[in-house]
Motif scaffolding. Structure first.
Motif, PDB file in Angstrom:
ATOM      1  N   ARG A  85      -3.168  37.349 -35.390  1.00  0.00           N
ATOM      2  CA  ARG A  85      -2.708  38.620 -34.619  1.00  0.00           C
ATOM      3  C   ARG A  85      -1.574  39.261 -35.284  1.00  0.00           C
ATOM      4  O   ARG A  85      -1.232  40.563 -35.561  1.00  0.00           O
ATOM      5  N   GLY A  86      -0.590  38.359 -35.684  1.00  0.00           N
ATOM      6  CA  GLY A  86      -0.364  39.379 -36.492  1.00  0.00           C
ATOM      7  C   GLY A  86      -0.982  40.257 -37.763  1.00  0.00           C
ATOM      8  O   GLY A  86      -0.334  41.443 -37.941  1.00  0.00           O
ATOM      9  N   ALA A  87      -1.688  39.796 -38.339  1.00  0.00           N
ATOM     10  CA  ALA A  87      -3.054  40.111 -39.350  1.00  0.00           C
ATOM     11  C   ALA A  87      -3.224  41.762 -38.318  1.00  0.00           C
ATOM     12  O   ALA A  87      -3.120  43.341 -39.030  1.00  0.00           O
ATOM     13  N   LEU A  88      -3.835  41.853 -37.395  1.00  0.00           N
ATOM     14  CA  LEU A  88      -4.189  43.007 -36.303  1.00  0.00           C
ATOM     15  C   LEU A  88      -3.166  43.905 -36.256  1.00  0.00           C
ATOM     16  O   LEU A  88      -2.912  45.198 -36.713  1.00  0.00           O
ATOM     17  N   GLN A  89      -1.786  43.376 -35.517  1.00  0.00           N
ATOM     18  CA  GLN A  89      -0.425  44.349 -35.507  1.00  0.00           C
ATOM     19  C   GLN A  89      -0.373  45.276 -36.697  1.00  0.00           C
ATOM     20  O   GLN A  89       0.113  46.363 -36.455  1.00  0.00           O
ATOM     21  N   SER A  90      -0.158  44.336 -37.976  1.00  0.00           N
ATOM     22  CA  SER A  90       0.139  45.152 -38.852  1.00  0.00           C
ATOM     23  C   SER A  90      -0.346  45.912 -39.705  1.00  0.00           C
ATOM     24  O   SER A  90      -0.458  47.131 -39.647  1.00  0.00           O
ATOM     25  N   GLY A  91      -1.800  46.216 -39.502  1.00  0.00           N
ATOM     26  CA  GLY A  91      -3.387  46.925 -39.388  1.00  0.00           C
ATOM     27  C   GLY A  91      -2.698  48.348 -38.513  1.00  0.00           C
ATOM     28  O   GLY A  91      -2.727  49.064 -39.163  1.00  0.00           O
ATOM     29  N   VAL A  92      -2.517  47.681 -37.403  1.00  0.00           N
ATOM     30  CA  VAL A  92      -2.350  48.997 -36.786  1.00  0.00           C
ATOM     31  C   VAL A  92      -1.171  49.759 -37.039  1.00  0.00           C
ATOM     32  O   VAL A  92      -1.194  50.712 -36.202  1.00  0.00           O
ATOM     33  N   GLN A  93      -0.023  49.114 -37.033  1.00  0.00           N
ATOM     34  CA  GLN A  93       1.460  49.673 -37.545  1.00  0.00           C
ATOM     35  C   GLN A  93       1.280  50.166 -38.580  1.00  0.00           C
ATOM     36  O   GLN A  93       1.772  51.573 -38.896  1.00  0.00           O
ATOM     37  N   GLY A  94       0.367  50.220 -39.866  1.00  0.00           N
ATOM     38  CA  GLY A  94       0.884  50.842 -40.875  1.00  0.00           C
ATOM     39  C   GLY A  94      -0.362  52.197 -40.478  1.00  0.00           C
ATOM     40  O   GLY A  94       0.056  52.939 -41.158  1.00  0.00           O
ATOM     41  N   VAL A  95      -1.516  52.243 -40.213  1.00  0.00           N
ATOM     42  CA  VAL A  95      -2.366  53.141 -39.294  1.00  0.00           C
ATOM     43  C   VAL A  95      -1.460  53.890 -38.903  1.00  0.00           C
ATOM     44  O   VAL A  95      -1.790  54.515 -39.044  1.00  0.00           O
ATOM     45  N   LEU A  96      -0.784  53.976 -37.829  1.00  0.00           N
ATOM     46  CA  LEU A  96       0.293  54.709 -37.261  1.00  0.00           C
ATOM     47  C   LEU A  96       1.276  55.004 -38.274  1.00  0.00           C
ATOM     48  O   LEU A  96       1.250  56.604 -38.033  1.00  0.00           O
ATOM     49  N   ARG A  97       1.658  54.631 -38.802  1.00  0.00           N
ATOM     50  CA  ARG A  97       2.709  55.446 -39.508  1.00  0.00           C
ATOM     51  C   ARG A  97       2.071  56.017 -40.831  1.00  0.00           C
ATOM     52  O   ARG A  97       2.844  57.029 -40.826  1.00  0.00           O
ATOM     53  N   MET A 138     -14.120  38.744 -30.271  1.00  0.00           N
ATOM     54  CA  MET A 138     -14.310  40.584 -29.976  1.00  0.00           C
ATOM     55  C   MET A 138     -13.107  40.580 -29.499  1.00  0.00           C
ATOM     56  O   MET A 138     -12.330  41.110 -29.253  1.00  0.00           O
ATOM     57  N   SER A 139     -13.051  39.042 -27.688  1.00  0.00           N
ATOM     58  CA  SER A 139     -12.254  40.238 -27.355  1.00  0.00           C
ATOM     59  C   SER A 139     -11.000  39.892 -27.365  1.00  0.00           C
ATOM     60  O   SER A 139     -10.176  40.496 -27.178  1.00  0.00           O
ATOM     61  N   LEU A 140     -10.703  38.636 -28.722  1.00  0.00           N
ATOM     62  CA  LEU A 140      -9.361  38.803 -28.527  1.00  0.00           C
ATOM     63  C   LEU A 140      -9.259  40.071 -29.971  1.00  0.00           C
ATOM     64  O   LEU A 140      -8.293  40.573 -29.845  1.00  0.00           O
ATOM     65  N   VAL A 141     -10.078  40.373 -30.846  1.00  0.00           N
ATOM     66  CA  VAL A 141      -9.398  41.332 -31.587  1.00  0.00           C
ATOM     67  C   VAL A 141      -8.976  42.488 -30.554  1.00  0.00           C
ATOM     68  O   VAL A 141      -8.141  43.234 -30.763  1.00  0.00           O
ATOM     69  N   VAL A 142      -9.894  43.423 -29.572  1.00  0.00           N
ATOM     70  CA  VAL A 142     -10.176  43.877 -28.776  1.00  0.00           C
ATOM     71  C   VAL A 142      -9.154  43.845 -27.980  1.00  0.00           C
ATOM     72  O   VAL A 142      -7.425  44.987 -27.967  1.00  0.00           O
ATOM     73  N   GLY A 143      -8.380  42.908 -27.184  1.00  0.00           N
ATOM     74  CA  GLY A 143      -6.965  42.721 -26.340  1.00  0.00           C
ATOM     75  C   GLY A 143      -6.318  42.902 -27.277  1.00  0.00           C
ATOM     76  O   GLY A 143      -4.750  43.438 -26.774  1.00  0.00           O
ATOM     77  N   ILE A 144      -5.611  41.920 -28.811  1.00  0.00           N
ATOM     78  CA  ILE A 144      -4.853  41.746 -29.193  1.00  0.00           C
ATOM     79  C   ILE A 144      -4.134  43.561 -29.835  1.00  0.00           C
ATOM     80  O   ILE A 144      -3.008  43.785 -29.752  1.00  0.00           O
ATOM     81  N   VAL A 145      -5.435  44.368 -30.177  1.00  0.00           N
ATOM     82  CA  VAL A 145      -5.130  45.271 -30.507  1.00  0.00           C
ATOM     83  C   VAL A 145      -4.209  46.011 -29.314  1.00  0.00           C
ATOM     84  O   VAL A 145      -3.681  47.452 -29.693  1.00  0.00           O
ATOM     85  N   LEU A 146      -4.950  46.355 -27.580  1.00  0.00           N
ATOM     86  CA  LEU A 146      -5.002  46.967 -26.778  1.00  0.00           C
ATOM     87  C   LEU A 146      -3.458  46.722 -26.654  1.00  0.00           C
ATOM     88  O   LEU A 146      -2.489  47.760 -26.322  1.00  0.00           O
ATOM     89  N   ALA A 147      -2.764  45.396 -26.377  1.00  0.00           N
ATOM     90  CA  ALA A 147      -1.485  45.405 -25.839  1.00  0.00           C
ATOM     91  C   ALA A 147      -0.494  45.685 -26.984  1.00  0.00           C
ATOM     92  O   ALA A 147      -0.027  46.724 -26.625  1.00  0.00           O
ATOM     93  N   TYR A 148      -1.172  45.659 -28.478  1.00  0.00           N
ATOM     94  CA  TYR A 148       0.169  46.625 -29.604  1.00  0.00           C
ATOM     95  C   TYR A 148      -0.257  47.552 -29.283  1.00  0.00           C
ATOM     96  O   TYR A 148       1.120  48.074 -29.000  1.00  0.00           O
ATOM     97  N   LEU A 149      -0.656  48.216 -29.145  1.00  0.00           N
ATOM     98  CA  LEU A 149      -0.845  49.986 -28.274  1.00  0.00           C
ATOM     99  C   LEU A 149      -0.612  50.233 -27.728  1.00  0.00           C
ATOM    100  O   LEU A 149       1.122  51.471 -27.105  1.00  0.00           O
ATOM    101  N   SER A 150      -0.520  49.380 -26.599  1.00  0.00           N
ATOM    102  CA  SER A 150       0.516  49.773 -25.139  1.00  0.00           C
ATOM    103  C   SER A 150       1.577  49.525 -25.556  1.00  0.00           C
ATOM    104  O   SER A 150       3.437  50.814 -24.930  1.00  0.00           O
ATOM    105  N   ARG A 151       2.619  48.719 -26.416  1.00  0.00           N
ATOM    106  CA  ARG A 151       4.011  48.495 -26.290  1.00  0.00           C
ATOM    107  C   ARG A 151       4.704  48.783 -27.049  1.00  0.00           C
ATOM    108  O   ARG A 151       5.542  49.702 -26.967  1.00  0.00           O
TER     109      ARG A 151
END
Length: 283
Positions: free
Chosen positions: A104-116, A21-34
């Motif tokens: 990591r790549g799957a979560l970042q792609s998901g966040v990217q798609g949502v933001l787009r 769970m921490s990995l999921v949350v950390g990856i998403v938070l780090a990508y949003l900050s980036r």
């Protein structure tokens, strides 16, 4: 607070699931900050809180249902729950073995798609919620099925350890040997799952479904290592140890361990073949 035997297995389960769970949350938070979307981080935490409440609700429901059953019905319910928990745990272990490098790549792609696509708030919320609630409900099921009483302390210590690992990685930038962590805990959880299936066979035999094939008790270590007192109770909680196992329990335990070992070797060999094919492919 003193730790009971059930707390040992609860600690292992909570630590493993909590780190995921921490990995999921950390990856998403780090990508949003980036990408400069720090304002969306509150929706990450909203998803985490909602997933935690849903997981606690699932654990409460399991305990409430179990309280309604007595006698044979209770044995059938507990045996079925152990089989379900063992199956979930086995699936999770193989899923992580296959998907960890792509997480990591799957979560970042998901966040990217949502933001787009816009509407990032609810998109981020549901992305995190479903990723975390999968682990949380699985943890609730495993804690319910795990042997022993008083698993609260172990669960809290395990989750606290997982949070500490997450903070060390994503706030302070510390390097944590996650590959070794998942390898060691994965091996322990395979033995734990084998114990769940063996105990499920025992419960179903007690209920009469498997009584005809239960067989005799193969040995007894009751006189010097009973499974209701430490250290036997700890071995029972973590590895499924029984001081007077039947032929059915031993067969199920050994068969599960053998099948998982064979499948793991096959998947590892197949993964190495894919890597070799990629390495020899012309540029």
């Amino acid at each position: 607070m003193d730790m009971a035997a059930g707390d040992i297995s609860a600690l292992l389960l909570a630590l493993r699931e909590g780190v995921e769970m921490s990995l999921v949350v950390g990856i998403v938070l780090a990508y949003l900050s980036r990408v400069g979307a720090r304002g969306a981080r509150r929706w990450v935490w909203a998803g985490v809180v909602a997933a935690a409440l849903a997981s606690l609700g699932a654990l409460g429901l399991l305990n409430a249902l179990n309280a309604e059953f007595t006698g044979t019905a209770e044995q059938l319910f507990e045996g079925s729950t152990m089989i379900l928990a063992g199956g979930f745990l086995t699936w999770m272990l193989f899923w992580m073995l296959r998907q960890a490098r792509h997480l990591r790549g799957a979560l970042q792609s998901g966040v990217q798609g949502v933001l787009r696509e816009g509407g990032a708030q609810w998109g981020i919320f549901f992305l995190v919620f479903f990723a975390v609630v999968r682990e949380g409900v699985e943890l609730a099921l495993l804690l319910f099925a795990a042997p022993g009483e008083g698993k609260l302390v172990g669960s809290l210590v395990g989750l606290a350890g997982a949070i500490a690992i997450g903070i060390a990685m994503y706030v302070f930038g510390r390097t944590v040997p996650l590959a070794a962590f998942f390898r060691v805990t994965g091996g322990l959880l395979v033995l734990f799952a084998a114990g769940l299936f063996a105990r499920a066979a025992h419960e179903l035999a007690e209920a009469g479904l498997l009584a005809a094939i239960e067989g005799p008790r193969l040995w007894s270590t009751l006189s010097f290592l009973p499974d209701d007192r430490a250290p036997g109770s700890v071995l029972r909680a973590v590895f499924g140890y029984q001081d007077e196992p039947t032929a059915l329990e031993v067969t199920v335990y050994a068969a599960y361990f053998a099948v998982v070992s064979i499948v793991a070797r096959m998947k590892n060999r197949r993964g190495q073949g894919v890597i070799a094919a990629e390495a020899t492919r012309p540029a």
